[in-house]
Design a protein around this motif. Structure first.
Motif, mmCIF file in Angstrom:
data_model
loop_
_atom_site.group_PDB
_atom_site.id
_atom_site.type_symbol
_atom_site.label_atom_id
_atom_site.label_comp_id
_atom_site.label_asym_id
_atom_site.label_seq_id
_atom_site.Cartn_x
_atom_site.Cartn_y
_atom_site.Cartn_z
ATOM 1 N N ALA A 179 42.988 31.254 -19.526
ATOM 2 C CA ALA A 179 42.215 32.201 -18.917
ATOM 3 C C ALA A 179 40.665 31.590 -18.477
ATOM 4 N N GLY A 180 40.178 30.683 -19.258
ATOM 5 C CA GLY A 180 39.093 30.131 -19.007
ATOM 6 C C GLY A 180 39.089 29.036 -17.884
ATOM 7 N N LEU A 181 40.425 28.278 -18.011
ATOM 8 C CA LEU A 181 40.450 27.445 -17.045
ATOM 9 C C LEU A 181 40.786 28.055 -15.550
ATOM 10 N N ILE A 182 41.561 29.196 -15.550
ATOM 11 C CA ILE A 182 41.799 29.767 -14.464
ATOM 12 C C ILE A 182 40.392 30.556 -13.859
ATOM 13 N N TYR A 183 39.596 31.128 -14.761
ATOM 14 C CA TYR A 183 38.278 31.540 -14.099
ATOM 15 C C TYR A 183 37.474 30.409 -13.679
ATOM 16 N N ARG A 184 37.315 29.227 -14.488
ATOM 17 C CA ARG A 184 36.493 28.157 -14.143
ATOM 18 C C ARG A 184 37.050 27.758 -12.467
ATOM 19 N N ALA A 185 38.458 27.666 -12.270
ATOM 20 C CA ALA A 185 38.873 27.139 -11.127
ATOM 21 C C ALA A 185 38.473 28.027 -9.976
ATOM 22 N N GLY A 186 38.630 29.268 -10.225
ATOM 23 C CA GLY A 186 38.275 30.357 -9.269
ATOM 24 C C GLY A 186 36.758 30.156 -9.038
ATOM 25 N N PHE A 187 36.032 30.008 -9.821
ATOM 26 C CA PHE A 187 34.367 30.088 -9.800
ATOM 27 C C PHE A 187 34.111 28.774 -8.675
ATOM 28 N N GLU A 188 34.753 27.575 -9.221
ATOM 29 C CA GLU A 188 34.469 26.484 -8.725
ATOM 30 C C GLU A 188 34.867 26.553 -7.038
ATOM 31 N N ASP A 189 36.221 26.989 -6.732
ATOM 32 C CA ASP A 189 36.800 27.318 -5.352
ATOM 33 C C ASP A 189 35.763 27.943 -4.908
ATOM 34 N N GLY A 190 35.094 29.390 -5.368
ATOM 35 C CA GLY A 190 34.041 29.908 -4.549
ATOM 36 C C GLY A 190 32.983 29.167 -4.284
ATOM 37 N N MET A 191 32.421 28.359 -5.339
ATOM 38 C CA MET A 191 31.294 27.695 -4.760
ATOM 39 C C MET A 191 31.651 26.604 -3.712
ATOM 40 N N SER A 192 32.714 26.141 -3.649
ATOM 41 C CA SER A 192 32.969 25.222 -2.705
ATOM 42 C C SER A 192 33.261 26.018 -1.388
ATOM 43 N N VAL A 193 33.725 27.028 -1.243
ATOM 44 C CA VAL A 193 33.741 27.720 -0.034
ATOM 45 C C VAL A 193 32.307 28.327 0.280
ATOM 46 N N MET A 194 31.338 28.670 -0.476
ATOM 47 C CA MET A 194 30.028 28.978 -0.307
ATOM 48 C C MET A 194 29.476 27.933 0.316
ATOM 49 N N SER A 195 29.517 26.524 -0.093
ATOM 50 C CA SER A 195 28.910 25.433 0.218
ATOM 51 C C SER A 195 29.602 24.933 1.724
ATOM 52 N N ARG A 196 30.667 25.274 1.923
ATOM 53 C CA ARG A 196 31.228 24.812 3.321
ATOM 54 C C ARG A 196 30.831 25.781 4.409
ATOM 55 N N ARG A 197 30.707 27.181 3.823
ATOM 56 C CA ARG A 197 30.042 28.112 4.914
ATOM 57 C C ARG A 197 28.816 27.843 5.322
ATOM 58 N N ALA A 198 28.242 27.406 4.203
ATOM 59 C CA ALA A 198 26.589 27.021 4.457
ATOM 60 C C ALA A 198 26.536 25.710 5.400
ATOM 61 N N SER A 199 27.434 24.784 5.257
ATOM 62 C CA SER A 199 27.194 23.654 5.978
ATOM 63 C C SER A 199 27.624 24.038 7.465
ATOM 64 N N GLU A 200 28.771 24.755 7.595
ATOM 65 C CA GLU A 200 29.081 25.048 9.129
ATOM 66 C C GLU A 200 28.124 25.891 9.644
ATOM 67 N N ARG A 201 27.428 26.714 9.087
ATOM 68 C CA ARG A 201 26.261 27.335 9.575
ATOM 69 C C ARG A 201 25.201 26.607 9.920
ATOM 70 N N LEU A 202 25.020 25.566 9.274
ATOM 71 C CA LEU A 202 23.909 24.599 9.808
ATOM 72 C C LEU A 202 24.261 23.646 10.951
ATOM 73 N N VAL A 203 25.522 23.440 11.103
ATOM 74 C CA VAL A 203 26.042 22.686 12.250
ATOM 75 C C VAL A 203 25.822 23.506 13.416
ATOM 76 N N ARG A 204 26.382 25.131 13.284
ATOM 77 C CA ARG A 204 26.175 25.773 14.555
ATOM 78 C C ARG A 204 24.802 25.943 14.853
ATOM 79 N N GLU A 205 23.675 26.149 13.739
ATOM 80 C CA GLU A 205 22.342 26.259 14.235
ATOM 81 C C GLU A 205 21.859 24.808 14.673
ATOM 82 N N ARG A 206 22.196 23.856 14.536
ATOM 83 C CA ARG A 206 21.903 22.545 15.160
ATOM 84 C C ARG A 206 22.249 22.418 16.479
#
Length: 75
Positions: free
Chosen positions: A46-73
């Motif tokens: 359960a801990g491994l599954i939770y951590r994987a989901g958390f890390e995936d969520g953080m990756s998605v947030m980072s990707r969205r922030a990067s894409e937003r910066l590209v659009r703003e530029r």
């Protein structure tokens, strides 16, 4: 060493599952008993599954922030 990350809710879900399984073992002959090693392994999973989901969520947030910066530029 890899640390498993979990929450109180995830721990409670696992414990409710374990309690249900232990109750069913007492009621049904064909069910195998869960020992502490199996219960700990379930918590680890359960801990491994939770951590994987958390890390995936953080990756998605980072990707969205990067894409937003590209659009703003581009504006």
């Amino acid at each position: 060493m890899s640390w498993n990350v979990t929450t109180r809710d995830v721990t409670e879900i696992v414990e409710r599952y374990v309690e249900r399984e232990l109750r069913l073992v007492a009621e049904q002959e064909h069910r195998e008993h869960m020992d502490e090693e199996a219960i700990n392994a379930l918590h680890d999973l359960a801990g491994l599954i939770y951590r994987a989901g958390f890390e995936d969520g953080m990756s998605v947030m980072s990707r969205r922030a990067s894409e937003r910066l590209v659009r703003e530029r581009k504006q």
